[in-house]
Design an enzyme around this catalytic site. Structure first.
Site, mmCIF file in Angstrom:
data_model
loop_
_atom_site.group_PDB
_atom_site.id
_atom_site.type_symbol
_atom_site.label_atom_id
_atom_site.label_comp_id
_atom_site.label_asym_id
_atom_site.label_seq_id
_atom_site.Cartn_x
_atom_site.Cartn_y
_atom_site.Cartn_z
ATOM 1 N N HIS A 12 0.829 -1.219 0.000
ATOM 2 C CA HIS A 12 0.000 0.000 0.000
ATOM 3 C C HIS A 12 0.860 1.265 0.000
ATOM 4 C CE1 HIS A 12 -3.738 -2.264 0.673
ATOM 5 N NE2 HIS A 12 -3.024 -3.024 1.463
ATOM 6 N N ASN A 52 -10.179 -3.106 1.989
ATOM 7 C CA ASN A 52 -9.842 -3.127 0.572
ATOM 8 C C ASN A 52 -11.098 -2.885 -0.262
ATOM 9 O OD1 ASN A 52 -7.085 -3.710 0.927
ATOM 10 N ND2 ASN A 52 -7.450 -5.911 0.958
#
Length: 740
Positions: free
Chosen positions: A90, A163
């Site tokens: 990320h 997510n």
């Protein structure tokens, strides 16, 4: 093997002579493909498994992970500290501030104020991200997207680290280093960047059948979202809610975008990686700056503790969804983003999330992925930002913070007084009373099981929901899954990898396996290793999340003009687009002023385009419109780039509008058998291409009602834009007939 490769490279570079530096490196070079070696700890102890964390478990139930596991802690700890200071995963992110509003109290399930007090407005920061790429990678790669929210509640920070896909690749957090290592660039040459199309990733997918459901989601259109504003968000893990009576429920969290769930075509995503690698972050910021604030409906799926075992799957398994037919989503709130960061680094980059950050009334299940994430996230922040990371402004709670923690690098808080411990003689800063003061209470869960590295029976089934997902997709989405797998496996040059993965696909759908195998050159399977059960579920196809009312709000529409353009059509369409909340952009052969038909360049002001034809491409817009004007169209006909703009938009299934002389231009650019165009005074819509040979000034009104069956040019053109793509153009084979 590695040593031999180094020696060959040295011999080639030095003409066969000795290279002392490479000899020196040989002493610390080991062969990671050595089948005679065995996995050990860093302190040399051989390990019998590194797939499961030590936990309380039985054949029927998976319980909590145990902190005493030295092998698990070492594996995760080493992984958490692999990179400084960039996030391991990320790393590439974009974020914004906003607010969370509750419309309906969930007090039946929880006593958490953020989920029960409908008078509150909770500030939030939401960080979107890709998973695999570095900070310098592109936004539009095929990948899972992070959807992490920090709720600054009155009771402390609640971090919901999710997510855009509701499931994950692995069941046990101990496997996280392996799935990320397999997905990251391969270690020999550090390629490829920010993509899963390589041998190691797909080798892992085959060898870990639990990943099958997730890789189907990633290979669907979910892997290439049109915008952060058009993604769903999921908490992924199973959390718990406890109400004022002490009753516990299991919960999954959902966010559904107001604009619907939409994606790119694959060719678009590839091209935008080079044309505008910052596309998603710019798109988010532009919408907020324009006052078109992204919004999501907030929902919960809730299962009473007594019904935990009533399903054929384990509700604690992060590789499984809770089908909505079995557990409906109850929508009770709204999330809105309304302010861009003032500075990227101290806000978007330094924000740090922990799945273990919850507030009273919200807790953890025995989900084995969540259990290890709770350890790993906190450990990672210590590595990235230091022990006082929660004092950074972006991470600091809005409620009072006081405890007996002291010192450490970059400490901000100054404590007065002579004690830094509890209990103390002054009675200073004591623990809170749970009932009267809202102190956190851990749920007293009864546990029965043995201490072992194992998974319960339901955790061992890996294909039912992969089939359910595939079956629930529309035909066009299924085609995209096949194309995505064919692209990915085409980049795998090891036959073992792509042949075995095609074999795995027969456990999902034989037709899918045969299609992909034919494309990638693998043996075409003739028999399914597992029959497709044929079941479907709602809420899995993106078509299940179209906006309740057709809208073109925030859609970016390119208006292509050249000298001699029709000013009435140009101004009318641009004004109507703006009035509907869309974002019109003028595109011309140059960025200096373009003059309308009848306008004298010497005395007129002209229209200054936002971009010229070479400065931006059709990929960066949702639709295009070409107004008439004989001279303008004659100029555009001579421009190969202008023709390419139309053809490319056609190939990417976008809405195309044209009026007057531009109808013939669009016809010539994308005429294929089956298409129809306006030839008189009528308005013709054909596969998302809307044309009108003749239009009057009154045709361009600001208020446009988008309904099926409408006959006006704007109504039909806007409705075509609101559909996001004309997928019939692809299904009927028209898009593939145009070179783009």
């Amino acid at each position: 093997m590695a040593s031999e490769m180094l020696h060959r490279a040295a011999a080639h570079a030095t003409g066969g002579g000795e290279n002392r530096k490479l000899n020196q490196m040989d002493t610390v070079t080991k062969d990671a493909a050595d089948t005679n070696a065995r996995i050990t700890t860093d302190y040399g102890v051989k390990q019998t498994t590194t797939d499961d964390w030590l936990k309380v478990a039985s054949e029927d139930k998976t319980g909590p992970a145990l902190l005493e596991d030295p092998f698990g802690r070492e594996k995760i700890h080493r992984f958490d500290h692999e990179r400084i200071p960039e996030r391991v995963v990320h790393a590439r992110g974009a974020g914004a501030f906003g607010r969370f509003t509750l419309f309906e109290s969930a007090q039946e399930y929880t006593n958490a104020g953020v989920l029960t007090d409908t008078k509150r407005e909770t500030p939030v920061f939401l960080r979107f991200s890709t998973v695999l790429g570095s900070r310098g990678s592109a936004d539009t790669v095929r990948d899972v997207r992070g959807f992490a929210i920090k709720f600054y509640t009155d009771e402390g920070n609640w971090d919901l680290v999710g997510n855009d896909i509701p499931v994950f690749f692995i069941q046990d957090g101990m496997k996280f280093p392996d799935i990320i290592h397999a997905g990251k660039p391969e270690p020999q040459l550090e390629v490829p960047q920010a993509q899963s199309a390589h041998n190691n990733f797909w080798d892992f997918q085959y060898l870990h059948s639990e990943a099958t459901h997730m890789f189907m989601w990633a290979m669907s259109d979910r892997g290439i979202p049109r915008s952060y504003r058009m993604m769903q968000g999921f908490g992924v893990n199973t959390f718990t809610l406890t109400n004022a009576k002490g009753e516990r429920h299991f919960v999954k969290f959902h966010f559904v975008p107001e604009l619907g769930v939409h994606s790119f075509t694959w060719d678009e995503a590839l091209k935008i990686c080079g044309q505008d690698p910052d596309f998603h972050r710019k798109d988010l910021a532009a919408a907020i700056d324009a006052g078109q604030y992204p919004k999501w409906k907030f929902g919960i799926q809730v299962i009473p503790e007594a019904k935990q075992d009533d399903f054929e799957f384990d509700i604690l398994d992060a590789t499984k969804i809770w089908p909505e037919e079995l557990v409906p989503v109850k929508y009770i709130g709204e999330l809105e983003l309304n302010k861009n960061p003032d500075e990227y680094f101290p806000q978007t980059e330094q924000i740090a999330f922990c799945t273990s950050h919850v507030v009273p009334g919200i807790g953890f299940s025995d989900d084995p992925l969540l259990q290890i994430r709770n350890f790993s996230y906190f450990d990672t922040q210590l590595s990235r930002l230091g022990t006082n990371w929660e004092e950074l402004p972006i991470n600091k709670p809005v409620c009072p913070v006081l405890n007996h923690h002291r010192d450490g690098a970059m400490r901000h808080t100054i404590h007065k007084g002579n004690v830094n411990y509890w209990p103390n003689r002054f009675g200073g800063v004591p623990p809170a009373n749970a009932e009267k003061e809202g102190g956190y209470v851990d749920y007293a869960e009864k546990l029965v099981g043995m201490k072992a590295r194992m998974r319960s029976k339901k955790f061992r089934e890996h294909f039912n929901q992969a089939q359910l997902f595939y079956n629930s997709l529309s035909k066009v989405e299924q085609n995209h899954v096949a194309n995505a797998l064919a692209f990915e496996l085409d980049h795998c040059d090891d036959p073992t990898v792509y042949e075995r993965l095609c074999e795995r696909l027969t456990e999902i759908d034989l037709g899918l396996a045969q299609t992909v195998a034919t494309m990638v050159g693998a043996p075409v399977p003739q028999k399914a290793l597992r029959e497709n059960h044929g079941k479907k579920a709602k809420g899995l196809s993106q078509f299940d999340f179209m906006p309740e009312q057709p809208t073109i709000a925030t859609r970016m529409v390119a208006i292509i003009i050249a000298d001699g353009f029709d000013p009435i059509a140009y101004a009318g369409v641009k004004g109507a687009l703006t009035g509907a909340g869309a974002m019109p952009f003028t595109i011309g052969p140059r960025r200096s002023p373009i003059f309308a038909a009848g306008e004298d360049p010497k005395t007129g002001k002209g229209v200054k385009p936002d971009h010229h034809l070479e400065g931006a491409r059709s990929t960066l817009f949702d639709a295009i419109f070409v107004p008439g004007g004989a001279d303008a169209v004659a100029t555009l006909r001579k421009s190969g780039r202008a023709v390419h703009w139309v053809r490319e938009a056609f190939g990417h299934l976008k809405a195309i509008g044209a009026t007057g002389e531009a109808v013939a231009f669009v016809h010539d650019a994308c005429a294929v058998p089956g298409m129809s165009f306006s030839s008189k005074g009528d308005v013709v819509e054909s596969y998302g291409v809307v044309t009108a040979q003749k239009v009057e000034p009154e045709s361009f009104k600001e208020a446009v009602k988008m309904v099926k069956g409408a006959t006006g040019f704007l109504e039909q053109f806007f409705l075509a834009i609101a559909q996001h793509k004309c997928f019939e153009r692809e299904l009927d084979g028209l898009a593939s007939q145009v070179a783009f």
